[in-house]
Design a protein around this motif. Structure first.
Motif, PDB file in Angstrom:
ATOM      1  N   MET A   1       0.834  -1.171   0.000  1.00 51.06           N
ATOM      2  CA  MET A   1       0.000   0.000   0.000  1.00 51.06           C
ATOM      3  C   MET A   1       0.889   1.248   0.000  1.00 51.06           C
ATOM      4  SD  MET A   1      -3.049   1.191   2.565  1.00 51.06           S
ATOM      5  CE  MET A   1      -2.131   1.369   4.062  1.00 51.06           C
ATOM      6  N   LYS A   2       0.492   2.246  -0.783  1.00 53.34           N
ATOM      7  CA  LYS A   2       1.225   3.500  -0.819  1.00 53.34           C
ATOM      8  C   LYS A   2       0.821   4.348   0.375  1.00 53.34           C
ATOM      9  CE  LYS A   2       1.551   3.522  -5.770  1.00 53.34           C
ATOM     10  NZ  LYS A   2       1.568   4.302  -6.967  1.00 53.34           N
ATOM     11  N   ILE A   3       1.742   5.154   0.844  1.00 54.81           N
ATOM     12  CA  ILE A   3       1.464   6.021   1.973  1.00 54.81           C
ATOM     13  C   ILE A   3       1.323   7.454   1.467  1.00 54.81           C
ATOM     14  CG2 ILE A   3       2.391   6.939   4.134  1.00 54.81           C
ATOM     15  CD1 ILE A   3       3.802   4.257   4.507  1.00 54.81           C
ATOM     16  N   SER A   4       0.260   8.113   1.886  1.00 55.10           N
ATOM     17  CA  SER A   4       0.003   9.485   1.466  1.00 55.10           C
ATOM     18  C   SER A   4       1.019  10.431   2.081  1.00 55.10           C
ATOM     19  CB  SER A   4      -1.409   9.905   1.879  1.00 55.10           C
ATOM     20  OG  SER A   4      -1.614  11.264   1.585  1.00 55.10           O
ATOM     21  N   THR A   5       1.449  11.413   1.292  1.00 55.93           N
ATOM     22  CA  THR A   5       2.352  12.437   1.803  1.00 55.93           C
ATOM     23  C   THR A   5       1.582  13.667   2.256  1.00 55.93           C
ATOM     24  OG1 THR A   5       2.652  13.330  -0.417  1.00 55.93           O
ATOM     25  CG2 THR A   5       4.257  11.692   0.333  1.00 55.93           C
ATOM     26  N   TYR A   6       0.259  13.623   2.112  1.00 50.81           N
ATOM     27  CA  TYR A   6      -0.588  14.746   2.515  1.00 50.81           C
ATOM     28  C   TYR A   6      -1.112  14.498   3.918  1.00 50.81           C
ATOM     29  CZ  TYR A   6      -0.321  15.975  -2.366  1.00 50.81           C
ATOM     30  OH  TYR A   6       0.147  16.308  -3.608  1.00 50.81           O
ATOM     31  N   HIS A   7      -1.170  15.571   4.693  1.00 52.04           N
ATOM     32  CA  HIS A   7      -1.600  15.449   6.081  1.00 52.04           C
ATOM     33  C   HIS A   7      -2.955  16.107   6.334  1.00 52.04           C
ATOM     34  CE1 HIS A   7       2.578  14.477   5.998  1.00 52.04           C
ATOM     35  NE2 HIS A   7       2.596  14.147   7.256  1.00 52.04           N
ATOM     36  N   SER A   8      -3.415  16.919   5.376  1.00 47.74           N
ATOM     37  CA  SER A   8      -4.734  17.534   5.504  1.00 47.74           C
ATOM     38  C   SER A   8      -5.275  17.864   4.119  1.00 47.74           C
ATOM     39  CB  SER A   8      -4.675  18.806   6.355  1.00 47.74           C
ATOM     40  OG  SER A   8      -4.126  19.876   5.623  1.00 47.74           O
ATOM     41  N   TYR A   9      -6.584  18.043   4.053  1.00 50.38           N
ATOM     42  CA  TYR A   9      -7.216  18.391   2.783  1.00 50.38           C
ATOM     43  C   TYR A   9      -6.744  19.754   2.294  1.00 50.38           C
ATOM     44  CZ  TYR A   9     -10.418  14.472   3.265  1.00 50.38           C
ATOM     45  OH  TYR A   9     -10.948  13.221   3.372  1.00 50.38           O
TER      46      TYR A   9
ATOM     47  N   LEU B   1      -7.789  17.308  -8.305  1.00 49.25           N
ATOM     48  CA  LEU B   1      -6.866  16.190  -8.187  1.00 49.25           C
ATOM     49  C   LEU B   1      -6.895  15.371  -9.462  1.00 49.25           C
ATOM     50  CD1 LEU B   1      -8.105  16.875  -5.281  1.00 49.25           C
ATOM     51  CD2 LEU B   1      -7.227  14.653  -4.629  1.00 49.25           C
ATOM     52  N   ASN B   2      -5.721  14.960  -9.922  1.00 48.68           N
ATOM     53  CA  ASN B   2      -5.661  14.041 -11.057  1.00 48.68           C
ATOM     54  C   ASN B   2      -5.545  12.617 -10.506  1.00 48.68           C
ATOM     55  OD1 ASN B   2      -3.004  13.750 -10.223  1.00 48.68           O
ATOM     56  ND2 ASN B   2      -2.144  14.962 -11.882  1.00 48.68           N
ATOM     57  N   ALA B   3      -5.466  11.656 -11.387  1.00 51.03           N
ATOM     58  CA  ALA B   3      -5.434  10.248 -10.958  1.00 51.03           C
ATOM     59  C   ALA B   3      -4.234   9.952 -10.062  1.00 51.03           C
ATOM     60  CB  ALA B   3      -5.424   9.330 -12.177  1.00 51.03           C
ATOM     61  N   GLU B   4      -3.110  10.563 -10.358  1.00 48.17           N
ATOM     62  CA  GLU B   4      -1.910  10.332  -9.551  1.00 48.17           C
ATOM     63  C   GLU B   4      -2.123  10.803  -8.115  1.00 48.17           C
ATOM     64  OE1 GLU B   4       2.815  11.574  -9.437  1.00 48.17           O
ATOM     65  OE2 GLU B   4       1.629  12.007 -11.221  1.00 48.17           O
ATOM     66  N   LEU B   5      -2.725  11.975  -7.949  1.00 48.35           N
ATOM     67  CA  LEU B   5      -2.978  12.481  -6.604  1.00 48.35           C
ATOM     68  C   LEU B   5      -4.046  11.672  -5.873  1.00 48.35           C
ATOM     69  CD1 LEU B   5      -2.783  16.360  -6.958  1.00 48.35           C
ATOM     70  CD2 LEU B   5      -1.346  14.873  -5.584  1.00 48.35           C
ATOM     71  N   VAL B   6      -5.086  11.274  -6.591  1.00 45.25           N
ATOM     72  CA  VAL B   6      -6.116  10.431  -5.980  1.00 45.25           C
ATOM     73  C   VAL B   6      -5.476   9.152  -5.452  1.00 45.25           C
ATOM     74  CG1 VAL B   6      -8.177   9.040  -6.437  1.00 45.25           C
ATOM     75  CG2 VAL B   6      -8.047  11.385  -7.296  1.00 45.25           C
ATOM     76  N   ALA B   7      -4.595   8.555  -6.253  1.00 45.97           N
ATOM     77  CA  ALA B   7      -3.912   7.331  -5.838  1.00 45.97           C
ATOM     78  C   ALA B   7      -3.060   7.570  -4.595  1.00 45.97           C
ATOM     79  CB  ALA B   7      -3.052   6.802  -6.985  1.00 45.97           C
ATOM     80  N   LYS B   8      -2.298   8.666  -4.582  1.00 46.43           N
ATOM     81  CA  LYS B   8      -1.442   8.958  -3.431  1.00 46.43           C
ATOM     82  C   LYS B   8      -2.250   9.193  -2.169  1.00 46.43           C
ATOM     83  CE  LYS B   8       2.516  10.962  -5.813  1.00 46.43           C
ATOM     84  NZ  LYS B   8       3.278  12.194  -6.047  1.00 46.43           N
ATOM     85  N   VAL B   9      -3.308   9.979  -2.277  1.00 48.65           N
ATOM     86  CA  VAL B   9      -4.107  10.316  -1.098  1.00 48.65           C
ATOM     87  C   VAL B   9      -4.814   9.084  -0.529  1.00 48.65           C
ATOM     88  CG1 VAL B   9      -6.108  11.635  -0.295  1.00 48.65           C
ATOM     89  CG2 VAL B   9      -4.407  12.727  -1.762  1.00 48.65           C
ATOM     90  N   LEU B  10      -5.343   8.243  -1.419  1.00 47.17           N
ATOM     91  CA  LEU B  10      -6.066   7.053  -0.960  1.00 47.17           C
ATOM     92  C   LEU B  10      -5.144   5.877  -0.651  1.00 47.17           C
ATOM     93  CD1 LEU B  10      -9.158   7.095  -3.350  1.00 47.17           C
ATOM     94  CD2 LEU B  10      -9.021   7.876  -0.970  1.00 47.17           C
ATOM     95  N   GLY B  11      -3.886   5.967  -1.077  1.00 47.17           N
ATOM     96  CA  GLY B  11      -2.949   4.878  -0.823  1.00 47.17           C
ATOM     97  C   GLY B  11      -3.209   3.662  -1.682  1.00 47.17           C
ATOM     98  N   VAL B  12      -3.632   3.905  -2.940  1.00 50.89           N
ATOM     99  CA  VAL B  12      -3.917   2.818  -3.872  1.00 50.89           C
ATOM    100  C   VAL B  12      -3.051   2.988  -5.115  1.00 50.89           C
ATOM    101  CG1 VAL B  12      -6.277   2.561  -3.034  1.00 50.89           C
ATOM    102  CG2 VAL B  12      -5.829   4.052  -4.989  1.00 50.89           C
ATOM    103  N   SER B  13      -3.083   1.993  -5.977  1.00 51.90           N
ATOM    104  CA  SER B  13      -2.328   2.084  -7.221  1.00 51.90           C
ATOM    105  C   SER B  13      -2.985   3.082  -8.161  1.00 51.90           C
ATOM    106  CB  SER B  13      -2.251   0.712  -7.901  1.00 51.90           C
ATOM    107  OG  SER B  13      -3.534   0.348  -8.381  1.00 51.90           O
ATOM    108  N   ILE B  14      -2.230   3.571  -9.108  1.00 50.98           N
ATOM    109  CA  ILE B  14      -2.778   4.531 -10.067  1.00 50.98           C
ATOM    110  C   ILE B  14      -3.846   3.876 -10.932  1.00 50.98           C
ATOM    111  CG2 ILE B  14      -1.047   4.222 -11.877  1.00 50.98           C
ATOM    112  CD1 ILE B  14      -1.206   7.419 -12.056  1.00 50.98           C
ATOM    113  N   SER B  15      -3.707   2.592 -11.227  1.00 57.20           N
ATOM    114  CA  SER B  15      -4.744   1.914 -12.015  1.00 57.20           C
ATOM    115  C   SER B  15      -6.049   1.824 -11.225  1.00 57.20           C
ATOM    116  CB  SER B  15      -4.282   0.529 -12.478  1.00 57.20           C
ATOM    117  OG  SER B  15      -4.015  -0.303 -11.377  1.00 57.20           O
ATOM    118  N   SER B  16      -5.962   1.627  -9.916  1.00 60.59           N
ATOM    119  CA  SER B  16      -7.168   1.627  -9.085  1.00 60.59           C
ATOM    120  C   SER B  16      -7.804   3.014  -9.050  1.00 60.59           C
ATOM    121  CB  SER B  16      -6.841   1.192  -7.656  1.00 60.59           C
ATOM    122  OG  SER B  16      -6.447  -0.155  -7.627  1.00 60.59           O
TER     123      SER B  16
END
Length: 69
Positions: A1-9, A16-31
């Motif tokens: 699982m990826k770990i988000s580098t964001y601490h608040s909204y 947000l683009n797909a890359e940011l959605v993936a980072k924030v949710l801790g999922v793969s970019i394909s997800s």
């Protein structure tokens, strides 16, 4: 699982683009891409791109988690 580098909204950009959605949710970019194409997810199509307004993303997260932050 990826770990988000964001601490608040507040740290997120307005859209947000797909890359940011993936980072924030801790999922793969394909997800993230799969999620962004679902009708219940608040993505907006601009040309061939999908982006998510930060406000709508936050509301979606709160609904998915029962209002928890």
């Amino acid at each position: 699982m990826k770990i988000s580098t964001y601490h608040s909204y507040d740290e997120l950009p307005l859209f947000l683009n797909a890359e940011l959605v993936a980072k924030v949710l801790g999922v793969s970019i394909s997800s993230a891409y799969e999620l962004m194409h679902e009708e219940v997810f608040p993505s907006v199509r601009i040309g061939s791109r999908f982006v998510v307004p930060k406000d709508k993303f936050r509301q979606w997260v709160e609904r998915q988690t029962g209002g928890a932050r």
